[in-house]
Design a protein around this motif. Structure first.
Motif, PDB file in Angstrom:
ATOM      1  N   SER A  64      50.589  57.399  25.587  1.00 43.51           N
ATOM      2  CA  SER A  64      50.566  58.184  24.622  1.00 43.51           C
ATOM      3  C   SER A  64      52.021  58.772  24.623  1.00 43.51           C
ATOM      4  O   SER A  64      53.048  58.642  25.265  1.00 43.51           O
ATOM      5  CB  SER A  64      49.779  59.535  25.070  1.00 43.51           C
ATOM      6  N   TYR A  65      52.702  59.467  23.298  1.00 45.87           N
ATOM      7  CA  TYR A  65      53.836  60.139  23.180  1.00 45.87           C
ATOM      8  C   TYR A  65      54.064  61.062  23.811  1.00 45.87           C
ATOM      9  O   TYR A  65      55.257  61.296  24.229  1.00 45.87           O
ATOM     10  CB  TYR A  65      54.076  60.133  21.653  1.00 45.87           C
ATOM     11  N   PHE A  66      53.230  62.000  23.895  1.00 45.96           N
ATOM     12  CA  PHE A  66      53.274  63.300  24.609  1.00 45.96           C
ATOM     13  C   PHE A  66      52.399  63.232  26.010  1.00 45.96           C
ATOM     14  O   PHE A  66      51.532  62.699  26.024  1.00 45.96           O
ATOM     15  CB  PHE A  66      52.904  64.615  23.584  1.00 45.96           C
ATOM     16  N   ASN A  67      52.916  64.200  26.944  1.00 36.53           N
ATOM     17  CA  ASN A  67      52.294  64.397  28.047  1.00 36.53           C
ATOM     18  C   ASN A  67      51.047  65.519  27.919  1.00 36.53           C
ATOM     19  O   ASN A  67      51.068  66.203  27.172  1.00 36.53           O
ATOM     20  CB  ASN A  67      53.273  64.953  29.110  1.00 36.53           C
ATOM     21  N   TYR A  68      49.974  64.868  28.598  1.00 39.59           N
ATOM     22  CA  TYR A  68      48.885  65.867  28.559  1.00 39.59           C
ATOM     23  C   TYR A  68      49.308  66.979  29.813  1.00 39.59           C
ATOM     24  O   TYR A  68      49.870  66.775  30.820  1.00 39.59           O
ATOM     25  CB  TYR A  68      47.478  65.427  29.210  1.00 39.59           C
ATOM     26  N   LEU A  69      48.901  68.274  29.645  1.00 40.85           N
ATOM     27  CA  LEU A  69      49.197  69.209  30.284  1.00 40.85           C
ATOM     28  C   LEU A  69      48.329  69.910  31.007  1.00 40.85           C
ATOM     29  O   LEU A  69      47.051  70.284  30.394  1.00 40.85           O
ATOM     30  CB  LEU A  69      50.125  70.403  29.262  1.00 40.85           C
ATOM     31  N   LEU A  70      48.588  70.090  32.262  1.00 42.18           N
ATOM     32  CA  LEU A  70      47.553  71.096  32.809  1.00 42.18           C
ATOM     33  C   LEU A  70      48.199  72.356  33.461  1.00 42.18           C
ATOM     34  O   LEU A  70      49.110  72.223  34.065  1.00 42.18           O
ATOM     35  CB  LEU A  70      46.954  70.336  34.157  1.00 42.18           C
ATOM     36  N   ASP A  71      47.800  73.436  33.087  1.00 43.59           N
ATOM     37  CA  ASP A  71      48.708  74.763  33.319  1.00 43.59           C
ATOM     38  C   ASP A  71      48.266  75.130  34.815  1.00 43.59           C
ATOM     39  O   ASP A  71      47.106  75.222  35.199  1.00 43.59           O
ATOM     40  CB  ASP A  71      48.070  75.859  32.294  1.00 43.59           C
ATOM     41  N   LYS A  72      49.258  75.545  35.445  1.00 45.47           N
ATOM     42  CA  LYS A  72      49.098  75.664  36.867  1.00 45.47           C
ATOM     43  C   LYS A  72      48.413  76.991  37.074  1.00 45.47           C
ATOM     44  O   LYS A  72      48.075  77.420  38.311  1.00 45.47           O
ATOM     45  CB  LYS A  72      50.509  75.694  37.539  1.00 45.47           C
ATOM     46  N   SER A  73      48.580  78.012  36.080  1.00 43.28           N
ATOM     47  CA  SER A  73      47.763  79.066  36.145  1.00 43.28           C
ATOM     48  C   SER A  73      46.437  78.842  36.253  1.00 43.28           C
ATOM     49  O   SER A  73      45.675  79.850  36.595  1.00 43.28           O
ATOM     50  CB  SER A  73      48.073  80.012  35.044  1.00 43.28           C
ATOM     51  N   GLY A  74      45.708  77.783  36.011  1.00 41.68           N
ATOM     52  CA  GLY A  74      44.262  77.485  35.773  1.00 41.68           C
ATOM     53  C   GLY A  74      43.785  77.450  37.353  1.00 41.68           C
ATOM     54  O   GLY A  74      44.496  77.442  38.319  1.00 41.68           O
ATOM     55  N   LYS A  75      42.498  76.932  37.290  1.00 39.69           N
ATOM     56  CA  LYS A  75      41.852  76.905  38.557  1.00 39.69           C
ATOM     57  C   LYS A  75      41.578  75.340  39.018  1.00 39.69           C
ATOM     58  O   LYS A  75      41.015  74.613  38.166  1.00 39.69           O
ATOM     59  CB  LYS A  75      40.696  77.568  38.531  1.00 39.69           C
ATOM     60  N   PHE A  76      42.011  74.738  39.878  1.00 36.96           N
ATOM     61  CA  PHE A  76      42.012  73.509  40.586  1.00 36.96           C
ATOM     62  C   PHE A  76      40.743  73.538  41.580  1.00 36.96           C
ATOM     63  O   PHE A  76      40.926  74.071  42.680  1.00 36.96           O
ATOM     64  CB  PHE A  76      43.268  73.147  41.268  1.00 36.96           C
ATOM     65  N   GLU A  77      39.791  72.618  41.336  1.00 36.62           N
ATOM     66  CA  GLU A  77      38.375  72.856  41.987  1.00 36.62           C
ATOM     67  C   GLU A  77      38.665  71.881  43.342  1.00 36.62           C
ATOM     68  O   GLU A  77      38.201  72.262  44.268  1.00 36.62           O
ATOM     69  CB  GLU A  77      37.437  72.155  41.250  1.00 36.62           C
ATOM     70  N   ASN A  78      39.065  70.746  43.035  1.00 36.00           N
ATOM     71  CA  ASN A  78      39.426  69.760  44.098  1.00 36.00           C
ATOM     72  C   ASN A  78      40.566  69.091  43.945  1.00 36.00           C
ATOM     73  O   ASN A  78      40.668  68.122  43.360  1.00 36.00           O
ATOM     74  CB  ASN A  78      37.942  68.786  44.038  1.00 36.00           C
ATOM     75  N   VAL A  79      41.393  69.514  44.951  1.00 35.59           N
ATOM     76  CA  VAL A  79      42.879  68.982  44.828  1.00 35.59           C
ATOM     77  C   VAL A  79      42.853  67.444  45.395  1.00 35.59           C
ATOM     78  O   VAL A  79      43.662  66.557  44.818  1.00 35.59           O
ATOM     79  CB  VAL A  79      43.715  69.785  45.669  1.00 35.59           C
ATOM     80  N   HIS A  80      42.010  66.994  46.477  1.00 35.40           N
ATOM     81  CA  HIS A  80      41.990  65.764  46.783  1.00 35.40           C
ATOM     82  C   HIS A  80      41.480  64.726  45.739  1.00 35.40           C
ATOM     83  O   HIS A  80      42.275  63.608  45.855  1.00 35.40           O
ATOM     84  CB  HIS A  80      40.800  65.561  48.004  1.00 35.40           C
ATOM     85  N   LEU A  81      40.414  64.860  45.154  1.00 38.36           N
ATOM     86  CA  LEU A  81      39.995  64.090  43.868  1.00 38.36           C
ATOM     87  C   LEU A  81      40.809  63.977  42.664  1.00 38.36           C
ATOM     88  O   LEU A  81      41.106  63.122  42.164  1.00 38.36           O
ATOM     89  CB  LEU A  81      38.454  64.440  43.671  1.00 38.36           C
ATOM     90  N   MET A  82      41.453  65.335  42.912  1.00 38.49           N
ATOM     91  CA  MET A  82      42.441  65.436  41.463  1.00 38.49           C
ATOM     92  C   MET A  82      43.633  64.102  41.970  1.00 38.49           C
ATOM     93  O   MET A  82      44.197  63.991  40.832  1.00 38.49           O
ATOM     94  CB  MET A  82      42.977  66.781  41.220  1.00 38.49           C
ATOM     95  N   ASP A  83      44.242  64.388  43.028  1.00 35.59           N
ATOM     96  CA  ASP A  83      45.124  63.562  43.510  1.00 35.59           C
ATOM     97  C   ASP A  83      44.850  62.024  42.930  1.00 35.59           C
ATOM     98  O   ASP A  83      45.893  61.287  42.588  1.00 35.59           O
ATOM     99  CB  ASP A  83      45.553  63.551  44.777  1.00 35.59           C
ATOM    100  N   HIS A  84      43.674  61.680  43.443  1.00 34.42           N
ATOM    101  CA  HIS A  84      43.450  60.131  43.012  1.00 34.42           C
ATOM    102  C   HIS A  84      43.246  59.996  41.462  1.00 34.42           C
ATOM    103  O   HIS A  84      43.641  59.192  40.970  1.00 34.42           O
ATOM    104  CB  HIS A  84      42.263  59.748  43.746  1.00 34.42           C
TER     105      HIS A  84
END
Length: 233
Positions: free
Chosen positions: A200-220
């Motif tokens: 894609s031409y643009f990056n998808y954005l995840l705002d760090k002010s949000g809530k990350f539920e599972n960092v281990h799975l998110m990393d993969h």
């Protein structure tokens, strides 16, 4: 005479009772089965067979446990990795963009009339067109920002796809499914976690002010790997 007979008969019965108590009891066979007065002790052969069956059952349970541990874990429901609530903000941005669009349309019309009266044919079309383009760019930027701003990220049950939640131009929540292997170019800044999908031409954005539920799975997931098969791309 009668009493003597009774006493003699009692002695005979007493003697027979003592003799019967000393004789070992032998089971009586009836219709192919033995009836006994108490439980029988199992023989050595029966005990060995029972122990062998127990050992085989334990071995089978151990094998099933090993096979179960080798199987990948597939949850029955989707797993949420990230979420943030910004719907009211995006609705406000939509209203603000509409206000800007109205302003630039009115400005374009006023410039057109002004330059028509002044008979400046060159500026009569150039400046109003520029005003309309500014309004259109603002509306386009609002639509692109809402589509690439992720308010929710889920892993779909088998881990080979993810569900992205984004905002439409009107501020409503929309969703799309994407294969995990199409995620690439993972980046991180102080405010955003960014990644691309399908070049894609643009990056998808995840705002760090949000809530990350599972960092281990998110990393993969952000590395384009199935979280339940992390070694396979």
């Amino acid at each position: 005479g009668y009493q003597r007979r009774v006493r003699g008969f009692s002695k005979i019965l007493f003697s027979l009772g003592r003799i019967a108590s000393k004789v070992p009891f032998s089971p009586r066979k009836t219709s192919g089965t033995y009836c006994t007065s108490g439980p029988q002790n199992p023989s050595k052969k029966a005990r060995k067979q029972q122990q062998q069956q127990q050992r085989e059952a334990q071995v089978q349970q151990q094998r099933e446990a090993q096979n179960q541990s080798k199987k990948p874990f597939f949850p029955e429901v989707d797993i949420n990795l990230f979420q943030v609530e910004k719907q009211s903000l995006f609705r406000f941005l939509t209203l603000a963009v509409f206000g800007q669009m109205v302003f630039w349309v009115v400005a374009a019309e006023l410039y057109y009339r002004l330059f028509t009266v002044q008979k400046k044919n060159t500026k009569r079309f150039v400046i109003p067109t520029g005003c309309l383009m500014i309004g259109a760019l603002l509306m386009g930027a609002r639509g692109v920002f809402g589509r690439y701003y992720i308010h929710r990220l889920d892993i779909i049950s088998r881990g080979d796809q993810i569900r992205l939640g984004y905002y439409s131009f009107w501020g409503s929540k929309k969703y799309r499914q994407v294969p995990v292997q199409n995620i690439a170019n993972f980046q991180e800044s102080n405010q955003w976690v960014m990644f691309k999908i399908d070049k894609s031409y643009f990056n998808y954005l995840l705002d760090k002010s949000g809530k990350f539920e599972n960092v281990h799975l998110m990393d993969h997931v952000l590395k384009g790997k199935n979280p339940f098969f992390p070694t396979s791309k």
